[in-house]
Design an enzyme around this catalytic site. Structure first.
Site, PDB file in Angstrom:
ATOM      1  N   GLY A   1     -57.827 -82.435 -20.093  1.00  0.00           N
ATOM      2  CA  GLY A   1     -56.696 -83.123 -19.458  1.00  0.00           C
ATOM      3  C   GLY A   1     -57.180 -84.136 -18.428  1.00  0.00           C
TER       4      GLY A   1
ATOM      5  CG  ASN B   1     -54.370 -72.503 -22.195  1.00  0.00           C
ATOM      6  OD1 ASN B   1     -55.430 -72.379 -22.796  1.00  0.00           O
ATOM      7  ND2 ASN B   1     -54.355 -72.805 -20.893  1.00  0.00           N
TER       8      ASN B   1
ATOM      9  NE  ARG C   1     -63.661 -73.128 -16.278  1.00  0.00           N
ATOM     10  CZ  ARG C   1     -62.517 -72.502 -16.153  1.00  0.00           C
ATOM     11  NH1 ARG C   1     -62.507 -71.214 -15.959  1.00  0.00           N
ATOM     12  NH2 ARG C   1     -61.369 -73.147 -16.233  1.00  0.00           N
TER      13      ARG C   1
ATOM     14  CG  ASP D   1     -61.225 -76.273 -17.922  1.00  0.00           C
ATOM     15  OD1 ASP D   1     -60.170 -76.791 -18.365  1.00  0.00           O
ATOM     16  OD2 ASP D   1     -61.328 -75.835 -16.758  1.00  0.00           O
TER      17      ASP D   1
ATOM     18  NE  ARG E   1     -59.626 -71.569 -12.557  1.00  0.00           N
ATOM     19  CZ  ARG E   1     -59.462 -72.605 -11.732  1.00  0.00           C
ATOM     20  NH1 ARG E   1     -59.841 -72.508 -10.477  1.00  0.00           N
ATOM     21  NH2 ARG E   1     -58.901 -73.723 -12.166  1.00  0.00           N
TER      22      ARG E   1
HETATM   23  C1  IPE Z   1     -59.129 -77.311 -21.746  1.00  0.00           C
HETATM   24  O1  IPE Z   1     -58.827 -78.475 -21.069  1.00  0.00           O
HETATM   25  C2  IPE Z   1     -58.316 -77.125 -22.995  1.00  0.00           C
HETATM   26  C3  IPE Z   1     -57.304 -76.069 -22.903  1.00  0.00           C
HETATM   27  C4  IPE Z   1     -57.130 -75.285 -21.882  1.00  0.00           C
HETATM   28  C5  IPE Z   1     -56.429 -75.895 -24.040  1.00  0.00           C
HETATM   29  P1  IPE Z   1     -57.612 -78.558 -20.061  1.00  0.00           P
HETATM   30  O2  IPE Z   1     -56.408 -79.013 -20.829  1.00  0.00           O
HETATM   31  O3  IPE Z   1     -57.453 -77.309 -19.294  1.00  0.00           O
HETATM   32  O4  IPE Z   1     -58.102 -79.736 -19.120  1.00  0.00           O
HETATM   33  P2  IPE Z   1     -57.905 -79.838 -17.552  1.00  0.00           P
HETATM   34  O5  IPE Z   1     -58.493 -78.594 -16.960  1.00  0.00           O
HETATM   35  O6  IPE Z   1     -56.434 -79.944 -17.309  1.00  0.00           O
HETATM   36  O7  IPE Z   1     -58.659 -81.073 -17.176  1.00  0.00           O
HETATM   37  C1  IPE Z   2     -59.400 -71.992 -19.703  1.00  0.00           C
HETATM   38  O1  IPE Z   2     -59.058 -73.209 -19.159  1.00  0.00           O
HETATM   39  C2  IPE Z   2     -58.847 -71.864 -21.096  1.00  0.00           C
HETATM   40  C3  IPE Z   2     -59.421 -72.752 -22.098  1.00  0.00           C
HETATM   41  C4  IPE Z   2     -60.404 -73.598 -21.903  1.00  0.00           C
HETATM   42  C5  IPE Z   2     -58.854 -72.633 -23.395  1.00  0.00           C
HETATM   43  P1  IPE Z   2     -57.759 -73.394 -18.265  1.00  0.00           P
HETATM   44  O2  IPE Z   2     -57.713 -74.835 -17.884  1.00  0.00           O
HETATM   45  O3  IPE Z   2     -56.572 -72.855 -18.969  1.00  0.00           O
HETATM   46  O4  IPE Z   2     -58.070 -72.457 -17.013  1.00  0.00           O
HETATM   47  P2  IPE Z   2     -57.623 -72.565 -15.514  1.00  0.00           P
HETATM   48  O5  IPE Z   2     -56.130 -72.746 -15.498  1.00  0.00           O
HETATM   49  O6  IPE Z   2     -58.324 -73.749 -14.928  1.00  0.00           O
HETATM   50  O7  IPE Z   2     -58.068 -71.295 -14.874  1.00  0.00           O
HETATM   51 MG    MG Z   3     -58.289 -76.651 -17.564  1.00  0.00          MG
END
Ligand code: IPE
Ligand code: IPE
Ligand code: MG
Length: 251
Positions: free
Chosen positions: A30, A75, A197, A27, A203
């Protein structure tokens, strides 16, 4: 191979008490991109490179199983552009895996419901499954969670068990934890010893809900694209300091 000099953390890791199975919620891609004024897709690209690096390090350390959360059942809520960027990266890495896993002795397995995944990606996943079937069971194994949700995995398992009962192959009374586990995507794979994590969240986000019953957790503020070997050493060190009691008391 890890070409970095051994860190102070790595020196302290006890190679005889390594977690057999490490699972990571990858995670923070983004946010990593946003901090650099880049599109989210660039964060996923950087995160995919981190996966390659950490998988190689786990293999070199002697970790048996690495399970990574790549794309959750939730996702799909993201923009079509972001979803297709993630699927494009998966395609690229799977194509590469098809060419290298036999040479590098890496088993690859998918957790998740592959039905809504594009046919080309599914065919590639089948190809990697076939290569995995030829590789010795003792080889390092990476499990990639794609369209994976812990609740969805449990529901799919329950449906299959109910079907087996309806067809007379099983009876409800014989269902115990071991038999139920054999219906899950993780059938035959030990539960994760350590779940990591990154990105500061605390979480589980629908990850390995059944399997995490007695996993040790490690959280870090580091965003996944910045996660490195040293951070993994730290996680393993923290794990080695834990007292796993499984509900019992210390002798
Ligand atoms: C994890 O990084 C990758 C996926 C969930 C596919 P995020 O895309 O959730 O990155 P943040 O949490 O928005 O920074
Ligand atoms: C969890 O990350 C899923 C992956 C890393 C693929 P998310 O970014 O989707 O989770 P939340 O929304 O923060 O709970
Ligand atoms: Mg995320």
């Amino acid at each position: 191979m890890n070409e970095q000099p051994k860190t102070a953390e790595a020196e302290q890791v006890d190679p005889t008490r390594l977690p057999r199975h490490i699972a990571i919620i990858m995670d923070g891609n983004g946010r990593w991109a946003a901090r650099r004024g880049l599109p989210r897709s660039m964060g996923h690209k950087a995160g995919a490179e981190t996966f390659r690096r950490i998988a190689t390090y786990c293999k070199d350390l002697g970790i048996r199983y690495l399970t990574v959360y790549a794309f959750s059942t939730e996702n799909w809520k993201r923009s079509a552009d972001e979803v297709s960027a993630i699927m494009g990266l998966l395609r690229k890495y799977l194509l590469e895996a098809v060419d290298t896993m036999e040479r590098d002795h890496i088993r690859l397995h998918f957790f998740g419901d592959m039905t809504p995944i594009a046919p080309e990606l599914r065919a590639l996943a089948r190809e990697t499954d076939e290569i995995t079937a030829h590789l010795d069971r003792s080889c390092f194994q990476a499990n990639v969670c794609l369209n994976y949700g812990g609740r969805d995995e449990i529901l799919r398992a329950v449906r299959r068990f109910a079907q087996d009962c309806a067809q007379g192959a099983r009876i409800p009374g014989e269902l115990d934890e071991a038999l139920f586990s054999s219906y899950l995507d993780s059938a035959g794979i030990p539960d994760p010893d350590l779940i990591i994590r990154p990105s500061g969240e605390e979480r589980i986000s629908n990850f390995l809900l059944w399997q995490c019953a007695y996993s040790e957790f490690f959280r870090t503020d580091t965003l996944w694209p910045d996660f490195d070997e040293r951070e993994l050493d730290r996680a393993i060190l923290a794990y080695q300091k834990r007292d796993r009691r499984y509900g019992g008391v210390k002798a």
